[in-house]
Scaffold this active site. Structure first.
Site, PDB file in Angstrom:
ATOM      1  CE  LYS A 206      45.989  31.226  31.442  1.00 23.07           C
ATOM      2  NZ  LYS A 206      47.040  31.744  30.580  1.00 23.07           N
ATOM      3  CD  GLU A 212      39.263  43.812  38.307  1.00 20.32           C
ATOM      4  OE1 GLU A 212      39.716  42.672  38.576  1.00 20.32           O
ATOM      5  OE2 GLU A 212      39.990  44.788  38.030  1.00 20.32           O
ATOM      6  N   GLY A 268      45.169  35.043  28.113  1.00 21.99           N
ATOM      7  CA  GLY A 268      43.843  35.656  28.249  1.00 21.99           C
ATOM      8  C   GLY A 268      43.385  36.361  26.983  1.00 21.99           C
ATOM      9  NE  ARG A 269      48.504  39.845  25.525  1.00 23.31           N
ATOM     10  CZ  ARG A 269      49.079  39.494  26.656  1.00 23.31           C
ATOM     11  NH1 ARG A 269      48.349  39.366  27.745  1.00 23.31           N
ATOM     12  NH2 ARG A 269      50.378  39.279  26.719  1.00 23.31           N
ATOM     13  CD  GLU A 354      46.841  42.172  29.280  1.00 24.47           C
ATOM     14  OE1 GLU A 354      46.439  41.111  28.785  1.00 24.47           O
ATOM     15  OE2 GLU A 354      46.310  42.697  30.270  1.00 24.47           O
ATOM     16  CG  HIS A 385      30.684  63.553  11.481  1.00 22.89           C
ATOM     17  ND1 HIS A 385      30.404  64.613  10.633  1.00 22.89           N
ATOM     18  CD2 HIS A 385      30.486  62.426  10.753  1.00 22.89           C
ATOM     19  CE1 HIS A 385      30.017  64.135   9.463  1.00 22.89           C
ATOM     20  NE2 HIS A 385      30.060  62.802   9.510  1.00 22.89           N
ATOM     21  CE  LYS A 505      45.696  41.740  37.690  1.00 22.99           C
ATOM     22  NZ  LYS A 505      45.929  40.369  37.286  1.00 22.99           N
TER      23      LYS A 505
HETATM   24  O1  LIG Z   1      40.766  35.427  32.908  1.00 18.00           O
HETATM   25  P1  LIG Z   1      41.318  36.022  34.144  1.00 18.00           P
HETATM   26  O2  LIG Z   1      42.297  35.135  34.835  1.00 18.00           O
HETATM   27  O3  LIG Z   1      40.211  36.450  35.071  1.00 18.00           O
HETATM   28  O4  LIG Z   1      42.152  37.324  33.756  1.00 18.00           O
HETATM   29  C1  LIG Z   1      41.552  38.410  33.128  1.00 18.00           C
HETATM   30  C2  LIG Z   1      42.551  39.338  32.513  1.00 18.00           C
HETATM   31  O5  LIG Z   1      43.432  39.839  33.478  1.00 18.00           O
HETATM   32  C3  LIG Z   1      44.740  39.951  32.928  1.00 18.00           C
HETATM   33  O6  LIG Z   1      45.538  38.976  33.479  1.00 18.00           O
HETATM   34  C4  LIG Z   1      45.355  41.292  33.177  1.00 18.00           C
HETATM   35  O7  LIG Z   1      45.002  41.826  34.370  1.00 18.00           O
HETATM   36  C5  LIG Z   1      44.528  39.730  31.448  1.00 18.00           C
HETATM   37  O8  LIG Z   1      45.665  39.338  30.813  1.00 18.00           O
HETATM   38  C6  LIG Z   1      43.439  38.753  31.462  1.00 18.00           C
HETATM   39  O9  LIG Z   1      42.819  38.656  30.215  1.00 18.00           O
END
Ligand SMILES: O=P(O)(O)OC[C@H]1O[C@](O)(CO)[C@@H](O)[C@@H]1O
Length: 772
Positions: A206, A212, A268-269, A354, A385, A505
Site C-alpha cells: 500500500k 521488507e 492493509g488487512r 492488528e 493431536h 520499525k
Molecule cells: O502494504 P504495505 O504498505 O507494504 O504494508 C504492509 C503491512 O504493514 C502494516 O502497516 C503493519 O506493519 C500492515 O498494516 C500492512 O498490512
C-alpha cells in the site's frame, strides 16, 4: 471508571455473569430442547451454530442492548456511508466499496468511489487474462508461468490465504509463490527453481515503503537483471506494482501503466479484495474473483440490514466480548476442518489482532477492560493431536470457532465423513465433556478416573457451509471483518489504525545502522547493547568466512597479487597458500611475472587483481612506483596473464578486504602512508598521505622514514595524532590500521583496529565478487 463500564447493559452483564458461569452447557441443553434451533443464524451461505455457548436469552438480550447502547448501528452506517471512522488517520474505512456492485453509489468526500474501483478491477482482469492466456510475455518472448507476490502483512496474508483456500479452482499451469519475510531465505526458496524469463513479480505494498517488501523487491529486480545481462527494459515485462503510492512506484522503476492502485480508505488487512488481490485473480480467473467479491458483498449486506438479533457478525462479535470481558478468556482458537483453509488462522491473526489490539479508546483514554483476544489455530484434525488436550482439560477457557463444509473438493472414500465426524465430535466433547460418574461407569479405576474426566462446558461456534467456493470464502472473511468491527465499537477503540507496529520499525532502522556501522557507539539499555555487540562479533566472523567461501565458490577464480617494496605476494582464491618473491628497486613488471610464474604454474585462474603501490588514474597505473623498477605505466597485464586484470592501489585493496560495512578509514603504515576510505561499499580514492602536517606531510611523520628519523616513541605519538585528525575530518565509523609497520604499534588509538595483511588478498578476490 470508563464510560463503557458505566453502561446499563454492561452492568447487567456483569451482574448476570455469575449466574451463567454456574450453569453447565449440559443443563442449558437439557432445559431447552429447542436450543439448537434457536441459537442458529444463517447468512450468505453460512450456517452459524452458536448453541454451544455459555449464554441464554437474557445474556443475549443484554449483549444486544450493549450493542445498541454503544451505537453499533449508527457506527456501522457511518462506516458504510464513507465517513472518516478511522479517526486517528482521518480516513474512511470503506473496504465494503471494493465489493459493491457497479450500480452502488458510495461517496468519500463527495466523490463516488465505486466507478474507480470498477475501473481498477477491469484493468486487473485484462492483465490477469493476458497472463493466464499466455499473451503476457517475458523479456525473451516466453509466456509467464510463475507469479511471485512480494508483500507483507495485509499485502501478503490475504493473497496467500486466498490462493491456498481456493487453490482447487486455480490454473495449475501457473506457479504461485509468496515472498514476505525480509529473511532472504524466503526469497531464495521461492525462486530457486524458477526461470527469470518466465517469472512475474507482483510488488504489493500500500505504502510502497515497507522495508521488507522493498528489500525483497530490489532483490527480485537484481535476480531478474542478472539473467537479462543488466537489461533494465526487462523490468517492465516482469514487474507490476499494487499500491497507493504512485511516486514511489515510479521511483522503483515500474511505470504507472503497470500499477494497479487503491486508496487510503482501504486498510492493509482489509485489502485482499482490492488490487492487492491481483495474484488471486491471476490464479483463479477474473470471474472467480468476482464471485468472491459477490460473497463479500452478500455478507456486507447482511451485516448492514439484518436485525442485530439475526445478524451473524454482530452475534459473533458480541460473543467475543462476552468471553473476553466477562469470562477473562484470553484467546480464541480458529479451527478449520478444511485443509485448504490452512492459512486462514494466520490471516485472521492480522485482521483481528492488528485491528483490536488497542489500549486506548477512540478519544485516547486508557481502557479499563480487556480488548482484542489472541487468535490462533490450525486445521483440524491435525490440531487434535497436538494442542486440543489443553482446550479439553487445561485450566483456561478457550472459545473455539470450528469451520466445516458439507462437501469435499477432493472427495475420496471415507475421508470427508471422518473429517466432519471429527469436527462434530470435538464440539460435542468440549460442550458436554464426561463426568466422573460416566468415567467410573466405564470401569475406570478410582486412581485413573480423575485423569479421564472431561469437565466440558467449553464454548464453541460451528460455522458450516456447503462447499468452499470463492463466494463462501468472501462471505466468511466479511463475517470476521464485521465481527471485529462490532467488537471495536463496543470497546470504543479504532480498529483501523495500527500505531503499535511503529516503534519496532523505528528501532530496527536504528539497530540496523548500528550493526552496519560496527564502531558506532551504542546508547541503548545494557541488554540491547549486549545483543547488538554479540551480533556484531558474530557478523564479523561470518562475513570473513562467507567472504572466503563466496570467493571460493565464485565463478571467477582470482589470482590476487600484492606488490610491496620488499616482496610481491600472491594467492589464489579458494586456496590458502601464499607465495612470495623478492621485489626491490630493479623489479619491472616483466621480471615480476617471470619470477612469479614457476610458483603459480599449477594455479588455474580466470581473473587477476593487482594491488599496486602507487597512484592510479581511471584504474590505470599513473606513475612508476618510488621503490621499484620502471616500465609499469602502460604495461599490458591482461595480455601477460591472458585474462582480465584489475589494478587497484595496494592500500585500497587491503582496505577492501578489511571492510565490514559503514564508513571505514584505512591507513596502511608501510614504506609510505597508504590511505583509503570506504563508504557503504564504495571505495573513495584518497591521497591523504601528502597533505601538509607539521613541517612536512602526514607521510613524512608516520611513514617508514618518519619511524626511522623520529624513533618509535615519537612516531607512535604521531600515528595517534594523525588518526585523530583524520577521524575528526572524515568521521569514519571505524579505523583500520594495516601495512607492515602496524606491528610497531604497541597500543592502538581508540576505535581503531589492526588490519591483517592477508586482507589484501581478500580485497583482491572481492574486486571480482559481483561480477562472477
Ligand atoms: O502494504 P504495505 O504498505 O507494504 O504494508 C504492509 C503491512 O504493514 C502494516 O502497516 C503493519 O506493519 C500492515 O498494516 C500492512 O498490512
Amino acid at each position: 471508571m470508563s464510560a463503557l463500564r458505566e453502561k446499563k447493559s454492561w452492568r447487567a452483564l456483569e451482574q448476570y455473569q455469575p449466574e451463567i458461569a454456574r450453569q453447565h452447557l449440559r443443563d442449558l441443553f437439557a432445559a431447552d430442547p429447542k436450543r439448537a434451533d434457536r441459537y442458529r443464524a444463517d447468512a450468505a451461505g453460512w450456517k452459524f451454530d452458536y448453541s454451544r455457548h455459555r449464554i441464554d436469552d437474557r445474556t443475549l438480550q443484554h449483549l444486544f442492548a450493549l450493542a445498541r447502547e454503544c451505537g453499533l448501528e449508527a457506527r456501522r452506517d457511518a462506516m458504510f456511508a464513507g465517513e472518516k471512522v478511522n479517526t486517528t488517520e482521518q480516513r474512511a474505512a470503506l473496504h465494503i466499496a471494493l465489493r459493491a456492485p457497479a450500480r452502488k453509489v458510495i461517496k468519500v468526500d463527495g466523490v463516488n468511489v465505486v466507478p474507480e474501483v470498477r475501473t481498477v478491477l477491469k484493468r486487473m482482469a485484462e492483465f490477469a487474462d493476458a497472463v493466464r492466456e499466455g499473451r503476457w510475455l517475458g523479456f525473451n518472448g516466453r509466456p509467464i508461468r510463475n507469479i511471485v507476490n512480494i508483500g507483507i502483512g495485509g499485502s501478503d496474508l490475504g493473497p496467500v490465504m486466498a490462493y491456498e483456500a481456493l487453490r482447487h479452482y486455480s490454473d495449475r499451469k501457473l506457479q504461485m509463490r509468496f515472498v514476505s519475510n525480509v529473511d532472504y531465505t524466503d526469497f531464495a526458496e521461492a525462486v530457486r527453481d524458477l526461470r527469470p524469463e518466465e517469472t512475474l513479480f507482483i510488488v504489493a505494498s500500500k505504502t510502497f515503503t515497507t522495508l521488507e517488501t522493498m528489500t525483497n523487491a530490489h532483490s527480485a529486480r537484481d535476480w531478474l537483471l542478472a539473467a537479462t545481462g543488466g537489461d533494465k527494459a526487462a523490468v517492465a515485462k516482469h514487474f507490476v506494482a499494487l499500491s497507493t503510492n504512485e511516486k514511489a512506484v515510479e521511483e522503483f522503476g515500474i511505470s504507472t501503466q503497470q500499477m494497479y492502485g487503491f486508496w487510503d480508505w482501504v486498510g492493509g488487512r482489509y485489502s485482499m479484495d482490492s488490487a492487492i488481490g491481483l495474484s488471486t485473480m491471476i490464479a483463479l480467473s477474473p470471474d472467480a474473483f468476482h464471485e468472491m467479491l459477490a460473497g463479500f458483498h452478500a455478507m456486507d449486506e447482511h451485516f448492514r440490514t439484518a436485525p442485530l438479533e439475526r445478524n451473524l457478525p454482530v452475534i459473533m462479535g458480541l460473543l467475543g466480548v462476552w468471553y473476553t470481558d466477562f469470562f477473562n478468556a484470553e484467546t480464541v482458537a480458529v479451527l478449520p476442518y478444511e485443509q485448504y483453509l490452512k492459512r486462514f488462522p494466520a490471516y485472521l491473526q492480522q485482521l483481528t489482532m492488528e485491528s483490536n489490539g488497542k489500549h486506548v479508546t477512540v478519544d485516547g483514554a486508557p481502557v479499563d477492560y480487556p480488548t482484542g483476544p489472541i487468535y490462533w489455530g490450525e486445521p483440524g484434525t491435525n490440531g487434535q493431536h497436538s494442542f486440543y488436550q489443553l482446550i479439553h482439560q487445561g485450566t483456561r477457557l478457550i472459545p473455539c470457532d470450528f469451520l466445516g463444509f458439507a462437501q469435499s473438493l477432493n472427495p475420496s472414500g471415507r475421508h470427508h465423513d471422518l473429517l466432519i465426524a471429527n469436527v462434530i465430535a470435538q464440539a460435542e466433547a468440549l460442550a458436554f465433556g464426561k463426568t466422573l460418574q460416566q468415567v467410573k461407569a466405564e470401569g475406570v479405576n478410582d486412581e485413573l478416573a480423575p485423569h479421564r474426566v472431561f469437565e466440558g462446558n467449553r464454548p464453541s461456534s460451528l460455522l458450516l457451509a456447503d462447499r468452499l467456493t470463492p463466494a463462501a470464502l468472501g462471505s466468511l472473511i466479511a463475517l470476521y471483518e464485521h465481527s471485529v468491527f462490532t467488537q471495536a465499537t463496543i470497546w470504543n477503540i479504532n480498529p483501523f489504525d495500527q500505531w503499535g507496529v511503529e516503534l519496532g520499525k523505528q528501532l530496527a532502522l536504528r539497530v540496523v545502522d548500528e550493526i552496519e556501522s560496527p564502531r558506532k557507539p551504542l546508547n541503548h539499555d545494557s541488554a540491547t547493547n549486549a545483543t547488538i555487540a554479540w551480533y556484531r562479533k558474530a557478523r564479523r566472523k561470518t562475513s570473513t568466512e562467507e567472504r572466503a567461501s563466496a570467493t571460493a565458490n565464485a565463478a571467477h577464480r582470482v589470482l590476487a597479487i600484492d606488490i610491496g617494496g620488499s616482496h610481491v605476494k600472491a594467492m589464489l582464491s579458494g586456496n590458502p597458500r601464499e607465495v612470495a618473491i623478492k621485489s626491490g628497486r630493479t623489479l619491472t613488471p616483466e621480471l615480476m611475472i617471470k619470477q612469479l610464474r614457476p610458483a603459480i604454474r599449477a594455479w588455474k585462474y580466470d581473473a587477476v587483481s593487482i594491488g599496486y603501490p602507487g597512484p592510479l588514474l581511471h584504474e590505470r597505473i599513473a606513475r612508476d612506483p618510488y621503490n621499484l623498477g620502471k616500465g609499469w605505466v602502460g604495461f599490458d597485464f591482461a595480455k601477460a596473464f591472458g585474462c582480465p586484470v584489475k589494478i587497484i592501489n595496494d592500500a585500497a585493496m587491503q582496505a577492501l578486504g578489511s571492510y565490514e560495512g559503514g564508513r571505514m578509514l584505512f591507513l596502511g603504515l608501510g614504506t609510505g602512508l597508504g590511505t583509503a576510505f570506504i563508504v557503504d561499499g564504495l571505495i573513495e580514492p584518497m591521497e591523504l598521505a601528502h597533505l601538509p602536517y607539521k613541517k612536512g606531510t602526514f607521510e613524512d611523520y608516520v611513514g617508514a622514514r618518519g619511524l626511522k628519523k623520529l624513533g618509535k616513541k615519537k612516531w607512535h605519538a604521531h600515528v595517534f595524532d594523525v588518526v585523530e585528525q583524520l577521524r575528526a575530518a572524515l568521521e569514519p565509523d571505524y579505523v583500520v590500521l594495516g601495512g607492515g609497520n602496524v606491528r610497531e604499534l604497541t597500543e592502538l588509538p581508540e576505535g581503531a583496529r589492526r588490519g591483517d595483511n592477508h586482507n589484501a588478498f581478500v580485497g583482491g578476490f572481492r574486486l571480482w565478487e559481483n561480477e562472477a
